[in-house]
Design an enzyme around this catalytic site. Structure first.
Site, PDB file in Angstrom:
ATOM      1  N   CYS A 120       0.803  -1.220   0.000  1.00 23.50           N
ATOM      2  CA  CYS A 120       0.000   0.000   0.000  1.00 23.50           C
ATOM      3  C   CYS A 120       0.841   1.278   0.000  1.00 23.50           C
ATOM      4  CB  CYS A 120      -0.925   0.012   1.206  1.00 23.50           C
ATOM      5  SG  CYS A 120      -1.794  -1.539   1.382  1.00 23.50           S
ATOM      6  N   HIS A 378      -9.122   2.401  -2.626  1.00 23.84           N
ATOM      7  CA  HIS A 378      -7.715   2.181  -2.308  1.00 23.84           C
ATOM      8  C   HIS A 378      -7.094   1.304  -3.388  1.00 23.84           C
ATOM      9  CE1 HIS A 378      -4.040   1.153  -0.397  1.00 23.84           C
ATOM     10  NE2 HIS A 378      -4.462   0.245   0.446  1.00 23.84           N
ATOM     11  N   CYS A 408      -0.599   2.447   6.476  1.00 31.83           N
ATOM     12  CA  CYS A 408      -0.177   1.152   6.971  1.00 31.83           C
ATOM     13  C   CYS A 408       0.144   0.283   5.755  1.00 31.83           C
ATOM     14  CB  CYS A 408      -1.260   0.512   7.828  1.00 31.83           C
ATOM     15  SG  CYS A 408      -2.852   0.354   7.005  1.00 31.83           S
ATOM     16  N   GLY A 410       0.765  -3.748   4.320  1.00 31.70           N
ATOM     17  CA  GLY A 410       0.587  -5.171   4.553  1.00 31.70           C
ATOM     18  C   GLY A 410       1.876  -5.845   4.985  1.00 31.70           C
TER      19      GLY A 410
END
Lengths: 423, 348
Positions: A120, A378, A408, A410
């Site tokens: 991300c 997203h 954040c 993964g």
């Protein structure tokens, strides 16, 4: 010697201490020739995976469409662009897509391409990658582009069998936990209630709705022309995509409260389709160079990249990564959180969103003022770059200066970056 | 508390004579030292208050002064026009020698405390120069390449001299090392640096101009520094890369002067743009602060008291070497010299 002025400025220098609370801010706002500046930043509309306007646009066509716009709108000789860094998570053959799309978008054969992937945070990582190349003197001008086609590239996790050294490792084995499970872990461990998550999510929708109705996203979005297949008739038509389509108007915490749990198998099962980020297609691009180069070329300076950093944490609760990444980044810049005007935190889940805002004591008015991934999606590789586009646009609108973007990541990471608007 | 008005001249530095317990020199400048004349006052403490024994006027500002350690009548002044002037206080009006080598403001002068036959000056021109009263030209020039606000000889060795500069570094030179491209530099310590053990999540100290420093009079490896970032730090030269030993926070503006006590190994005094003079312990006093754990780490460093009677930037402060411990003199831009006993300003 005509010393009075020099002496006066020396004494003033002693008094304008760089150690006082806001000094980091003053230093950040300085303009130096070797600053890494952004001369163009824009994104496509973000549209729902499998349903929206970009559902039939493969990653290469998405890249070509946006890169073509960047080339044309930036008024920059494309021969000067030395490297393009693609942030992408899901696409196969990313390297092939990156280089060939750059060429097809009208950049000369001399423009190179590469790929970065830190899930991300990839979009921010691409910005950092290009900036670092410029800082190191490897290149003078480069483009960071984050793009994801979640319609055409499903997220299948890892398909290769894992080493037993990973599956038997107490922390390494946590990588097999799906993101939904990590969201429930955060909600469970830190007692983030369903109500708080729904309220956070509803706020995201409401802010995005207000922003869309006020036309603020027009400043971010570059319309692109794509082919869309009608799901019923099968007819392919050409369409201009210029609106985010994930923002459900009139969303309230109560309406979200009715949605059933998405992950009943993991306790406390507070995460729903309504308080988690959407699956979305989209892309965002940032054009970077040194300030000295931008001034030489007469490029308009819209903002400055002032650094980025990354942290690692337990994959099990990856959502709270920003609570480590943001303080680390602020510390490196000598900034206090109060010095920051806009904070973009990617809303992967309502659980981590609520936790991060509370843990860091953030002013809600500064956090995701135009809504976030819960409201408009997203697209994994795009998000990091999209947040930069949004933050700079919002700083411009508010006539403010400093934004922190964070997300954040993964498998237990967090990334944060600082950007300064120079509108 | 005794007071003397330096009417028309804003104080920059004050120094007690090492020979007489009643003699104080004050470096002062008209118009806050920005433009105009300077004046070096020789003051005498008498039963009737402080009286000016004489003064020497200069063309440009006077920023610092240092008494000779070898001759009770000699004193040097560092001037705004780059000159370093040597005066004999038995004479009137003119310096016995004016050394004109620095290209910019001389902000510090300091006499060699051990050999007593040399003194040093440092300047905004980025150099430290070492002089002898017996010679008309400098003996040695040490480059710092940075505006050098403060220089000092070690009180423990005639050959070791240090400086702090606007580039946020503490430099230590050992003149016994062979002449080389390093110009006798033996230690270059980033004042803003963190201890290597601290993680990078800790408070971040950006580089900032260092304005003053002083050698501890008892522990020959300890130096205190301070400057624009308002923090007084102590460093131990035995571990030059170890970062600061103690951090003393409290001043609200830049610190212009620090001076270790001639009587107590853990006590120092400071003068700041925040108009206060403060007394500190670095937390290393034997037997004190034992409850705070490892006192060698300076964890017990704290402010002991403050004197807030100045009404403008406090720029100079010095301890009296004689009599009972605790007497000191301070000067400020409020055109006043105050002589006071720190014991009457202790907290609690």
């Amino acid at each position: 010697m005509a010393p009075a002025n020099g002496r006066l400025s020396a004494v003033l220098g002693h008094l304008n201490s760089s150690a006082s609370a806001s000094s980091g801010r003053a230093r950040l706002l300085e303009k130096n020739p070797d600053d890494i500046v952004i001369t163009f930043a824009g994104r496509t509309a973000l549209t729902k995976a499998k349903k929206g306007g970009l559902k039939d646009t493969n990653i290469d066509d998405l890249l070509i469409a946006l890169l073509t716009e960047v080339r044309e709108r930036s008024n920059l000789d494309p021969n000067l662009v030395e490297d393009v860094c693609l942030a992408n998570v899901l696409s196969e053959a990313q390297g092939y897509m990156a280089r060939s799309s750059v060429l097809a978008a009208g950049f000369p054969v001399t423009t190179a391409a590469s790929v970065v992937n830190r899930f991300c945070s990839s979009g921010l990582l691409a910005v950092q990658q290009i900036a670092n190349q410029i800082i190191a003197g490897s290149i003078d001008v480069g483009i960071a582009i984050g793009a994801e086609s979640m319609s055409t590239n499903p997220d299948n996790g890892t398909s290769t069998p894992l080493s037993t050294k990973i599956t038997e490792h107490p922390i390494g084995s946590q990588m097999t936990q799906p993101m939904g499970q990590t969201s429930e872990n955060v909600a469970g461990q830190f007692s983030i209630s369903r109500e708080a998550q729904d309220a956070f999510a509803a706020k995201s929708y409401q802010k995005a709705e207000a922003a869309q109705k006020a036309g603020w996203f027009a400043d971010e979005i570059i319309p692109i022309t794509v082919q869309v297949k009608d799901p019923k008739t099968g007819k392919v038509e050409t369409r201009v995509v210029d609106q985010d389509d994930g923002i459900r108007y009139g969303t309230t915490a109560e309406s979200l409260g009715k949605i059933r749990a998405a992950f009943p198998q993991w306790k406390p099962s507070f995460t729903t389709g309504g308080n988690a980020s959407q699956l979305t297609d989209g892309a965002a691009a940032i054009l970077l160079m040194k300030r000295s180069r931008a001034l030489e070329l007469g490029q308009p300076i819209v903002g400055k990249f002032a650094g980025a950093t990354v942290v690692g944490l337990e994959p099990r609760i990856m959502g709270i990564g920003p609570t480590y990444a943001i303080p680390k980044m602020l510390g490196k810049a000598g900034l206090d959180i109060k010095d920051v005007d806009v904070i973009e935190i990617n809303e992967a889940f309502g659980s981590m969103g609520v936790y991060c805002v509370n843990k860091l004591g953030l002013d809600p008015a500064k956090v995701n003022p135009r809504g976030g991934a819960i409201a408009f999606g997203h697209p994994l590789g795009c998000t990091g770059a999209r947040q930069v586009v949004t933050a700079l646009s919002e700083l411009r609108r508010r006539n403010e200066r400093i934004a922190v973007t964070s997300m954040c990541v993964g498998l237990g990471m967090g990334m944060a970056g600082i950007f300064v608007s120079e509108h | 508390m005794l007071e003397f008005k330096t009417t028309g001249f804003n104080g920059y530095a004050v120094k007690y004579s090492p020979f007489f317990d009643n003699k104080i020199a004050v470096a002062a400048s008209a118009n806050f030292g920005l433009v105009g004349n300077g004046r070096l006052y020789i003051l005498r403490l008498t039963p009737h208050g402080i009286q000016a024994e004489k003064w020497f006027d200069t063309q440009d500002s006077v920023y610092d002064t240092a008494w000779s350690e070898g001759h009770e009548n000699q004193i040097v002044a560092g001037c705004g026009d780059g000159s370093v002037k040597l005066y004999d206080i038995a004479l009137n009006e003119f310096p016995v020698q004016s050394y004109e080598e620095h290209n910019r403001e001389v902000y510090a002068v300091h006499w060699n405390l051990v050999a007593k036959d040399t003194f040093a000056s440092s300047s905004w021109d980025g150099t430290i120069k070492i002089w002898s009263p017996m010679r008309t030209a400098s003996i040695l020039t040490l480059p710092t390449h940075s505006c050098t606000y403060s220089t000092a000889f070690s009180p423990h060795s005639p050959s070791i001299i240090s400086s702090v500069t606007s580039d946020s570094h503490l430099r230590v030179f050992d003149l016994r090392t062979p002449a080389s491209a390093r110009n006798h530099l033996v230690n270059l310590i980033p004042i803003h640096g963190q201890p290597p053990s601290s993680n990078n999540h800790g408070p971040f100290s950006p580089p900032s101009e260092a304005l003053t420093h002083d050698w501890n009079k008892y522990r020959n490896t300890i130096i205190a520094t301070a400057g624009v970032d308002q923090i007084i730090r102590t460093f131990d030269l035995r571990n030059p890369q170890g970062g600061p030993v103690a951090l003393l926070r409290g001043h609200d503006y830049a610190v212009r002067r620090v001076a270790w006590s001639p009587h107590l190994s853990d006590v120092l005094i400071s003068a700041s743009y925040d108009m206060t003079c403060r007394v500190w312990t670095d937390g290393t006093a034997i037997g004190q602060n034992a409850h705070l754990g490892n006192t060698a780490l300076g964890a017990g460093g704290r402010e002991l008291g403050r004197m807030g009677h100045h009404t403008e930037f406090a720029t100079g402060v010095d301890w009296c070497l004689f009599g009972s411990e605790g007497w000191c003199a301070s000067t400020a831009w409020d055109e006043r010299v105050l002589v006071w006993d720190v014991r009457s300003f202790m907290m609690g």
